[in-house]
Design a protein around this motif. Structure first.
Motif, PDB file in Angstrom:
ATOM      1  N   VAL A 182      28.369  14.979   7.683  1.00  0.00           N
ATOM      2  CA  VAL A 182      27.186  14.258   7.211  1.00  0.00           C
ATOM      3  C   VAL A 182      27.601  13.025   6.404  1.00  0.00           C
ATOM      4  CG1 VAL A 182      25.150  14.400   5.722  1.00  0.00           C
ATOM      5  CG2 VAL A 182      25.735  16.303   7.220  1.00  0.00           C
ATOM      6  N   PHE A 183      28.566  13.193   5.514  1.00  0.00           N
ATOM      7  CA  PHE A 183      29.025  12.059   4.709  1.00  0.00           C
ATOM      8  C   PHE A 183      29.643  10.977   5.584  1.00  0.00           C
ATOM      9  CE2 PHE A 183      32.721  10.032   2.718  1.00  0.00           C
ATOM     10  CZ  PHE A 183      32.088   9.282   1.739  1.00  0.00           C
ATOM     11  N   GLU A 184      30.499  11.365   6.538  1.00  0.00           N
ATOM     12  CA  GLU A 184      31.168  10.375   7.378  1.00  0.00           C
ATOM     13  C   GLU A 184      30.165   9.599   8.231  1.00  0.00           C
ATOM     14  OE1 GLU A 184      34.135  12.310   9.649  1.00  0.00           O
ATOM     15  OE2 GLU A 184      35.551  12.504   7.987  1.00  0.00           O
ATOM     16  N   GLU A 185      29.218  10.310   8.836  1.00  0.00           N
ATOM     17  CA  GLU A 185      28.230   9.651   9.680  1.00  0.00           C
ATOM     18  C   GLU A 185      27.359   8.700   8.857  1.00  0.00           C
ATOM     19  OE1 GLU A 185      26.065  12.631  11.743  1.00  0.00           O
ATOM     20  OE2 GLU A 185      27.800  13.373  12.862  1.00  0.00           O
ATOM     21  N   ASN A 186      26.929   9.153   7.672  1.00  0.00           N
ATOM     22  CA  ASN A 186      26.120   8.289   6.814  1.00  0.00           C
ATOM     23  C   ASN A 186      26.932   7.107   6.288  1.00  0.00           C
ATOM     24  OD1 ASN A 186      25.022   8.046   3.577  1.00  0.00           O
ATOM     25  ND2 ASN A 186      23.523   7.864   5.221  1.00  0.00           N
ATOM     26  N   ASN A 187      28.201   7.322   6.012  1.00  0.00           N
ATOM     27  CA  ASN A 187      29.060   6.254   5.515  1.00  0.00           C
ATOM     28  C   ASN A 187      29.318   5.192   6.584  1.00  0.00           C
ATOM     29  OD1 ASN A 187      30.621   5.140   3.366  1.00  0.00           O
ATOM     30  ND2 ASN A 187      32.487   5.841   4.395  1.00  0.00           N
ATOM     31  N   LEU A 188      29.230   5.595   7.848  1.00  0.00           N
ATOM     32  CA  LEU A 188      29.446   4.667   8.952  1.00  0.00           C
ATOM     33  C   LEU A 188      28.157   4.004   9.419  1.00  0.00           C
ATOM     34  CD1 LEU A 188      32.084   6.671  10.993  1.00  0.00           C
ATOM     35  CD2 LEU A 188      32.457   4.533   9.757  1.00  0.00           C
ATOM     36  N   GLY A 189      27.061   4.250   8.732  1.00  0.00           N
ATOM     37  CA  GLY A 189      25.829   3.516   9.004  1.00  0.00           C
ATOM     38  C   GLY A 189      24.704   4.301   9.614  1.00  0.00           C
ATOM     39  N   ARG A 190      24.908   5.558   9.905  1.00  0.00           N
ATOM     40  CA  ARG A 190      23.830   6.349  10.477  1.00  0.00           C
ATOM     41  C   ARG A 190      22.860   6.768   9.388  1.00  0.00           C
ATOM     42  NH1 ARG A 190      24.548  11.899  14.129  1.00  0.00           N
ATOM     43  NH2 ARG A 190      22.566  11.706  15.280  1.00  0.00           N
ATOM     44  N   ASP A 191      21.567   6.795   9.717  1.00  0.00           N
ATOM     45  CA  ASP A 191      20.548   7.160   8.743  1.00  0.00           C
ATOM     46  C   ASP A 191      20.765   8.590   8.255  1.00  0.00           C
ATOM     47  OD1 ASP A 191      17.892   6.492   7.431  1.00  0.00           O
ATOM     48  OD2 ASP A 191      17.373   8.330   8.499  1.00  0.00           O
ATOM     49  N   LEU A 192      20.561   8.803   6.947  1.00  0.00           N
ATOM     50  CA  LEU A 192      20.819  10.113   6.356  1.00  0.00           C
ATOM     51  C   LEU A 192      19.931  11.185   6.984  1.00  0.00           C
ATOM     52  CD1 LEU A 192      22.303  11.804   4.257  1.00  0.00           C
ATOM     53  CD2 LEU A 192      20.525  11.189   2.603  1.00  0.00           C
ATOM     54  N   ARG A 193      18.714  10.823   7.333  1.00  0.00           N
ATOM     55  CA  ARG A 193      17.815  11.802   7.961  1.00  0.00           C
ATOM     56  C   ARG A 193      18.406  12.301   9.277  1.00  0.00           C
ATOM     57  NH1 ARG A 193      12.370  12.987   7.567  1.00  0.00           N
ATOM     58  NH2 ARG A 193      12.212  11.423   5.918  1.00  0.00           N
ATOM     59  N   ASP A 194      18.921  11.383  10.093  1.00  0.00           N
ATOM     60  CA  ASP A 194      19.537  11.788  11.353  1.00  0.00           C
ATOM     61  C   ASP A 194      20.820  12.598  11.121  1.00  0.00           C
ATOM     62  OD1 ASP A 194      17.539  10.450  12.739  1.00  0.00           O
ATOM     63  OD2 ASP A 194      18.683   8.576  12.836  1.00  0.00           O
ATOM     64  N   CYS A 195      21.568  12.233  10.076  1.00  0.00           N
ATOM     65  CA  CYS A 195      22.793  12.979   9.759  1.00  0.00           C
ATOM     66  C   CYS A 195      22.473  14.415   9.381  1.00  0.00           C
ATOM     67  CB  CYS A 195      23.541  12.288   8.625  1.00  0.00           C
ATOM     68  SG  CYS A 195      24.094  10.615   8.980  1.00  0.00           S
ATOM     69  N   LEU A 196      21.408  14.597   8.613  1.00  0.00           N
ATOM     70  CA  LEU A 196      21.030  15.955   8.213  1.00  0.00           C
ATOM     71  C   LEU A 196      20.444  16.731   9.383  1.00  0.00           C
ATOM     72  CD1 LEU A 196      19.456  15.220   4.710  1.00  0.00           C
ATOM     73  CD2 LEU A 196      21.620  16.362   5.185  1.00  0.00           C
ATOM     74  N   TYR A 197      19.706  16.039  10.240  1.00  0.00           N
ATOM     75  CA  TYR A 197      19.185  16.705  11.426  1.00  0.00           C
ATOM     76  C   TYR A 197      20.319  17.198  12.319  1.00  0.00           C
ATOM     77  CZ  TYR A 197      14.208  15.622  10.834  1.00  0.00           C
ATOM     78  OH  TYR A 197      12.913  15.576  10.386  1.00  0.00           O
ATOM     79  N   SER A 198      21.446  16.461  12.334  1.00  0.00           N
ATOM     80  CA  SER A 198      22.560  16.855  13.193  1.00  0.00           C
ATOM     81  C   SER A 198      23.151  18.198  12.774  1.00  0.00           C
ATOM     82  CB  SER A 198      23.648  15.776  13.169  1.00  0.00           C
ATOM     83  OG  SER A 198      24.227  15.664  11.873  1.00  0.00           O
ATOM     84  N   ILE A 199      23.029  18.553  11.473  1.00  0.00           N
ATOM     85  CA  ILE A 199      23.512  19.871  11.034  1.00  0.00           C
ATOM     86  C   ILE A 199      22.717  20.977  11.711  1.00  0.00           C
ATOM     87  CG2 ILE A 199      23.712  21.433   9.059  1.00  0.00           C
ATOM     88  CD1 ILE A 199      24.406  19.227   7.314  1.00  0.00           C
ATOM     89  N   THR A 200      21.397  20.840  11.729  1.00  0.00           N
ATOM     90  CA  THR A 200      20.572  21.861  12.365  1.00  0.00           C
ATOM     91  C   THR A 200      20.765  21.871  13.877  1.00  0.00           C
ATOM     92  OG1 THR A 200      18.689  20.328  12.508  1.00  0.00           O
ATOM     93  CG2 THR A 200      18.863  21.687  10.537  1.00  0.00           C
TER      94      THR A 200
END
Length: 315
Positions: A182-200
């Motif tokens: 989640v941190f890496e994806e958000n740090n590379l520019g992906r929206d935090l909402r999408d990063c958290l959705y990717s966990i589920t």
């Protein structure tokens, strides 16, 4: 004859002792290597290079697409297990298991009923599903400590993304991997909402992660004290673990009974085969006996399923 039997028993005992000692040594060595790797990761002396920790947007496997809904379900199991190997490797293992099962039963039974060996191709899928279940359980067990760490980091003044980074550095796997992605994806520019959705998406059957993601996203939209929310979620998960432990204690008798009843037929079969081998020969040599064996195994599987269902309590 007795001397030969004593030699065979001695060899078996020796192999069992060697196997136990070897297993204990391997377990201790693996635990020591895991502790060293975790310490090196926390100190920053080891950089994770696994593809699972990289920010990659991969499309679906063509073979999985060709298999349709079955391929999609197998892909979900692979995601839950942490993508230990590619989808094509899973299919090759299924094919190898089915082939070996047919060949083995064809040699043993010498009848067309050897085609039932194709069901042994499900063994790799069952092993993968077991690994996915163990990983999901471990993830749920580690989540309360991870949420407490995130809450303390937020209370110290860090941002939410930095708190996830700290969790990925200090917590063990697999929760460190999930929060680190989640941190890496958000740090590379992906929206935090999408990063958290990717966990589920990677853990579709883990309710605790869904609760965490929903709470964080709801707090971002409506406001509120995120630290208090995370502490409440952590306490709720821990209370559920306590309740599950009580349920397991109350259902222990039923589960032990199911295990004994499941082992008993095979133990008696082995005992009779050792004492009176000729007594069982019609069961395996006669075509009618082979059909009885197949039917008994099918009914045995149904009985195991019923006993497991009865001894399982949804919490």
């Amino acid at each position: 004859m007795q001397q030969v039997l004593l030699v065979v028993v001695a060899v078996i005992v020796f192999l069992v002792v060697i196997g136990i000692l070897g297993g204990l040594w391997w377990t201790a060595r693996s635990a020591e290597e895991e502790r060293a790797r975790q310490l090196a990761r926390r100190l920053g002396t080891v950089v994770e290079t696994s593809d699972e920790l990289k920010f990659t947007l991969q499309g679906r496997d063509p073979l999985a697409q060709a298999l349709g809904s079955v391929g999609r379900k197998l892909e979900i199991i692979l995601l839950e297990a942490g993508n230990p190997y590619p989808f094509s490797t899973l299919i090759s293992r299924v094919g190898a298991g089915a082939t070996l099962g047919v060949v083995f039963l064809a040699i043993a039974l010498r009848s067309p009923m050897a085609i039932v060996g194709i069901f042994l191709g499900a063994v790799p899928i069952m092993m993968l599903a077991s690994k996915a279940s163990d990983r999901a359980t471990k993830l749920s067990q580690q989540l309360p400590d991870a949420l407490d760490l995130v809450a303390r980091s937020l209370q110290a003044g860090h941002g939410f993304s930095d708190a996830l980074k700290l969790c990925s550095e200090e917590m063990p796997q697999p929760v460190a991997e999930e929060f680190g992605r989640v941190f890496e994806e958000n740090n590379l520019g992906r929206d935090l909402r999408d990063c958290l959705y990717s966990i589920t998406t990677r853990n579709p059957r883990n309710f605790d992660l869904k609760l965490f993601v929903s709470s964080v996203l709801l707090q971002r939209d409506t406001g509120g004290n995120l630290i208090e929310i995370l502490n409440n979620i952590s306490k709720t998960i821990r209370d559920r673990f306590v309740f599950e432990a009580k349920v397991r204690a109350l259902t222990a008798e039923a589960r032990i009974s199911a295990i004994i009843l499941g082992i008993l037929p095979f133990a008696l079969l082995a005992l009779i085969a050792f004492m009176r081998p000729a007594y069982l020969s019609p069961l395996f040599d006669d075509p009618l006996g082979q059909k009885i064996v197949v039917g008994a195994l099918l009914w045995f599987g149904c009985g195991v399923f019923v006993m497991k269902t009865v001894s399982t309590v949804e919490v």
